[in-house]
Design a protein around this motif. Structure first.
Motif, mmCIF file in Angstrom:
data_model
loop_
_atom_site.group_PDB
_atom_site.id
_atom_site.type_symbol
_atom_site.label_atom_id
_atom_site.label_comp_id
_atom_site.label_asym_id
_atom_site.label_seq_id
_atom_site.Cartn_x
_atom_site.Cartn_y
_atom_site.Cartn_z
ATOM 1 N N GLU A 113 -38.246 -5.087 23.861
ATOM 2 C CA GLU A 113 -39.031 -3.873 23.862
ATOM 3 C C GLU A 113 -38.771 -2.788 22.760
ATOM 4 O O GLU A 113 -39.450 -1.899 22.743
ATOM 5 C CB GLU A 113 -38.641 -2.913 25.357
ATOM 6 N N LEU A 114 -37.474 -2.928 22.132
ATOM 7 C CA LEU A 114 -37.346 -1.873 20.865
ATOM 8 C C LEU A 114 -37.630 -2.129 19.476
ATOM 9 O O LEU A 114 -37.519 -3.564 19.494
ATOM 10 C CB LEU A 114 -35.976 -1.296 21.087
ATOM 11 N N THR A 115 -37.976 -1.409 18.962
ATOM 12 C CA THR A 115 -37.934 -1.493 17.378
ATOM 13 C C THR A 115 -36.932 -0.645 16.717
ATOM 14 O O THR A 115 -36.932 0.607 16.957
ATOM 15 C CB THR A 115 -39.376 -1.329 16.829
ATOM 16 N N LEU A 116 -36.109 -1.142 15.784
ATOM 17 C CA LEU A 116 -35.200 -0.268 14.794
ATOM 18 C C LEU A 116 -35.959 0.011 13.672
ATOM 19 O O LEU A 116 -36.281 -0.951 12.945
ATOM 20 C CB LEU A 116 -34.047 -1.481 14.813
ATOM 21 N N VAL A 117 -35.638 1.063 13.129
ATOM 22 C CA VAL A 117 -36.253 1.581 11.904
ATOM 23 C C VAL A 117 -35.151 2.185 11.014
ATOM 24 O O VAL A 117 -34.262 3.092 11.384
ATOM 25 C CB VAL A 117 -37.340 2.591 12.041
ATOM 26 N N GLY A 118 -35.070 1.704 9.647
ATOM 27 C CA GLY A 118 -34.015 2.503 8.825
ATOM 28 C C GLY A 118 -34.868 2.852 7.546
ATOM 29 O O GLY A 118 -36.087 2.117 7.180
ATOM 30 N N LEU A 119 -34.529 3.825 6.750
ATOM 31 C CA LEU A 119 -35.336 4.375 5.454
ATOM 32 C C LEU A 119 -34.483 3.820 4.566
ATOM 33 O O LEU A 119 -33.193 4.163 4.495
ATOM 34 C CB LEU A 119 -35.516 5.625 5.702
ATOM 35 N N GLU A 120 -35.333 3.602 3.436
ATOM 36 C CA GLU A 120 -34.319 2.980 2.190
ATOM 37 C C GLU A 120 -34.135 4.206 1.463
ATOM 38 O O GLU A 120 -33.260 4.205 0.232
ATOM 39 C CB GLU A 120 -35.403 2.365 1.291
ATOM 40 N N ASP A 121 -34.581 5.521 1.342
ATOM 41 C CA ASP A 121 -34.417 6.520 0.775
ATOM 42 C C ASP A 121 -33.615 7.739 1.511
ATOM 43 O O ASP A 121 -33.643 7.546 2.570
ATOM 44 C CB ASP A 121 -35.380 7.134 -0.003
ATOM 45 N N GLY A 122 -33.136 8.645 0.785
ATOM 46 C CA GLY A 122 -32.590 9.787 1.428
ATOM 47 C C GLY A 122 -31.295 9.456 2.114
ATOM 48 O O GLY A 122 -30.811 10.140 3.142
ATOM 49 N N ASN A 123 -30.596 8.512 1.758
ATOM 50 C CA ASN A 123 -29.285 7.928 2.323
ATOM 51 C C ASN A 123 -27.969 8.658 1.374
ATOM 52 O O ASN A 123 -27.952 8.372 0.207
ATOM 53 C CB ASN A 123 -29.233 6.513 2.269
ATOM 54 N N PRO A 124 -27.463 9.812 2.045
ATOM 55 C CA PRO A 124 -26.373 10.658 0.984
ATOM 56 C C PRO A 124 -25.271 9.946 0.612
ATOM 57 O O PRO A 124 -24.775 8.964 1.092
ATOM 58 C CB PRO A 124 -26.020 11.508 2.003
ATOM 59 N N LEU A 125 -24.774 10.057 -0.475
ATOM 60 C CA LEU A 125 -23.657 9.221 -1.129
ATOM 61 C C LEU A 125 -22.592 10.408 -1.355
ATOM 62 O O LEU A 125 -22.769 11.554 -1.466
ATOM 63 C CB LEU A 125 -24.053 9.063 -2.623
ATOM 64 N N GLY A 126 -21.420 9.846 -1.181
ATOM 65 C CA GLY A 126 -20.076 10.415 -1.505
ATOM 66 C C GLY A 126 -19.660 11.450 -0.582
ATOM 67 O O GLY A 126 -18.734 12.257 -0.540
ATOM 68 N N GLU A 127 -20.365 11.375 0.550
ATOM 69 C CA GLU A 127 -19.633 11.921 1.782
ATOM 70 C C GLU A 127 -18.434 11.456 2.104
ATOM 71 O O GLU A 127 -18.358 10.363 1.950
ATOM 72 C CB GLU A 127 -20.711 12.103 3.106
ATOM 73 N N SER A 128 -17.528 12.281 3.152
ATOM 74 C CA SER A 128 -16.555 11.882 3.778
ATOM 75 C C SER A 128 -16.779 10.584 4.818
ATOM 76 O O SER A 128 -17.822 10.820 5.487
ATOM 77 C CB SER A 128 -15.595 12.741 4.568
ATOM 78 N N PRO A 129 -16.350 9.585 5.039
ATOM 79 C CA PRO A 129 -16.576 8.476 5.765
ATOM 80 C C PRO A 129 -16.207 8.800 7.263
ATOM 81 O O PRO A 129 -16.486 8.300 8.210
ATOM 82 C CB PRO A 129 -15.774 7.276 5.480
ATOM 83 N N GLU A 130 -15.381 10.049 7.384
ATOM 84 C CA GLU A 130 -15.222 10.482 8.756
ATOM 85 C C GLU A 130 -16.177 11.426 9.258
ATOM 86 O O GLU A 130 -16.243 12.139 10.444
ATOM 87 C CB GLU A 130 -13.804 11.468 8.445
ATOM 88 N N GLY A 131 -17.239 11.270 8.490
ATOM 89 C CA GLY A 131 -18.527 12.625 9.149
ATOM 90 C C GLY A 131 -19.087 11.961 10.610
ATOM 91 O O GLY A 131 -18.581 10.925 10.801
ATOM 92 N N ASP A 132 -19.887 12.743 10.883
ATOM 93 C CA ASP A 132 -20.528 12.573 12.253
ATOM 94 C C ASP A 132 -21.610 11.569 11.980
ATOM 95 O O ASP A 132 -22.476 11.975 11.804
ATOM 96 C CB ASP A 132 -20.965 13.972 12.982
#
Ligand code: FAD
Length: 389
Positions: free
Chosen positions: A256-275
């Motif tokens: 019943e569900l559809t998963l959507v991801g976006l190819e742009d706007g993915n931040p680089l260099g953040e701490s991997p401990e972020g929320d």
């Protein structure tokens, strides 16, 4: 002293689990050290697309070898990986038509079942899709998606059945090096020794390298996904799609569900401990807008949820694999947002590299992390633009 192994793998994601499976299958005494639990990192948040369309032949080969595992999981690994065949479409902008055709031809030479189809064919396969912005697409009738957590768990279960040790809640804090060789690690659960240590720590890969005295240009990539419940008029599951014109990908999730991801706007260099439990403001609105561009009837869909995750990324957005730095230290990281579907083959080739001195099944030596200091960047043979902008 019981903490003596042939190989220590840092990280219990799908890559640590795959390498553990292949090494244990060859009789190696190993331990996987994981600071949280299996698939706690990128793997547990992965969209799990299983397709073979890449613009770099070596990655298409890894995806093809891996596909053989996904479609014969019970026979080769045991247990389940949740592979669901949906068919896969790669949609490109008009100025990418020639690259698409060349990539499909290269993939056909490898033996991948893929073909170039025209917009009318896409419309026949998916009547609910808008197709007026595309001329051609690549179509893989056998591809789809798998369940990343299940995939990692069953790889690890198969490794344990072959004698591997898995230690969770075990934070690696330091790597010891003597006379130019790694000798072991210190962790929140004590010291472990082994002549070979593999960094399979995903978005934490840079930190693990620093423990071995290496400063490599590994960074982090944050990515979010949204799940919507389809309206009754779109009740049937649809194809799995990478949609370059809309900088998006989507696939069904269950019935019943559809998963959507976006190819742009993915931040680089953040701490991997972020929320990563919550999507950032604006993501859901953008994702709804994009999916409605391709499937207008999605306007009546209902939001089900959204969250994110962190993967390791390299400067050329291709993995970092192989030995580097002190003798016995290997990288199996930097998968740059596309590492799930190649994990079975990467683990196999890394096991060959570690045990036989060179990868055999697929030549992954081009992914050597020595390319960073050599100033070499990997680029596809018929490149698309870099996707994670
Ligand atoms: C939201 C999202 C969607 C994605 N979708 C797709 C997709 O559709 N298809 C695809 O092919 N790829 C996809 N990817 C990429 C893919 O999921 C990753 O490339 C892959 O899961 C990376 O696996 P890994 O084992 O390298 O890393 P991880 O799964 O992140 O595992 C690394 C592990 O190391 C552990 N660790 C870190 N530091 C330490 C330490 N000091 N001591 C002990 N343990 C430590 C972490 O806890 C973690 O469990 C996606 C990624 C994300 C984030």
């Amino acid at each position: 002293m019981t903490n003596i192994f042939d190989v220590l793998i840092i990280g219990g994601g799908v890559h640590g689990a795959s390498l553990a499976f292949h090494l244990a299958s060859r009789g190696v005494k190993l331990a996987v050290l994981e600071k949280r639990f299996i698939a706690a990192g990128a793997t547990g948040r992965s969209s799990g697309l299983v397709r073979m369309h890449y613009d770099l032949e070596a990655e298409a080969r890894l995806a093809h070898v891996s596909f053989g595992y996904f479609t014969d999981w019970r026979g080769r690994v045991g247990g389940d990986c949740g592979f669901t065949r949906t068919g896969f479409l790669q949609l490109v902008k008009r100025d990418q038509n020639e690259a698409l055709k060349a990539n499909v031809a290269a993939q056909q030479r490898i033996g991948i079942r893929t073909e170039v189809i025209v917009a009318e064919d896409v419309h026949r396969l998916a009547p609910e899709f808008t197709v007026d912005d595309i001329e051609f697409a690549a179509y893989e009738p056998d591809s789809g998606y798998a369940d990343p957590t299940l995939t990692a768990s069953s790889l690890l279960a198969a490794a344990r059945a072959r004698g591997a040790t898995f230690i969770q809640d075990c934070l690696v804090k330091g790597i010891s090096v003597a006379n130019g060789r790694v000798t072991g690690v210190s962790t929140s659960k004590g010291d472990f020794s082994a002549p070979i240590i593999v960094n399979a720590a995903g978005a934490w890969g840079k930190q693990i390298c620093q423990m071995a005295g290496l400063d490599l240009p590994l960074s982090t990539w944050r990515h979010e996904t949204m799940f919507v419940r389809r309206p009754p008029e779109l009740s049937a599951p649809h194809l799995t799609v990478i949609d370059f014109p809309n900088s998006m990908y989507f696939r069904p999730e269950g019935q019943e569900l559809t998963l959507v991801g976006l190819e742009d706007g993915n931040p680089l260099g953040e701490s991997p401990e972020g929320d990563a439990d919550h999507a950032r403001p604006g993501f859901v609105e953008a994702a709804i807008e994009r999916i409605c561009e391709r499937i207008p009837k999605m306007e009546n869909a209902h939001l089900h949820g959204a969250h994110g995750g962190y993967d390791g990324i390299t400067p050329d957005q291709h993995p970092a694999l192989g030995p580097i730095g002190p003798d016995g230290f290997f990288l199996d990281t930097g998968f740059s947002g596309t590492g799930f579907k190649i994990a079975p083959a990467v683990g196999l080739c890394m096991a060959e590299w570690i045990l036989d001195g060179a990868p055999g099944t697929v030549d992954i030596s081009l992914f050597s992390p020595s390319r960073f200091s050599d100033g070499r960047q990997i680029q596809g043979e018929y490149p698309y633009e870099s996707i994670w902008r």
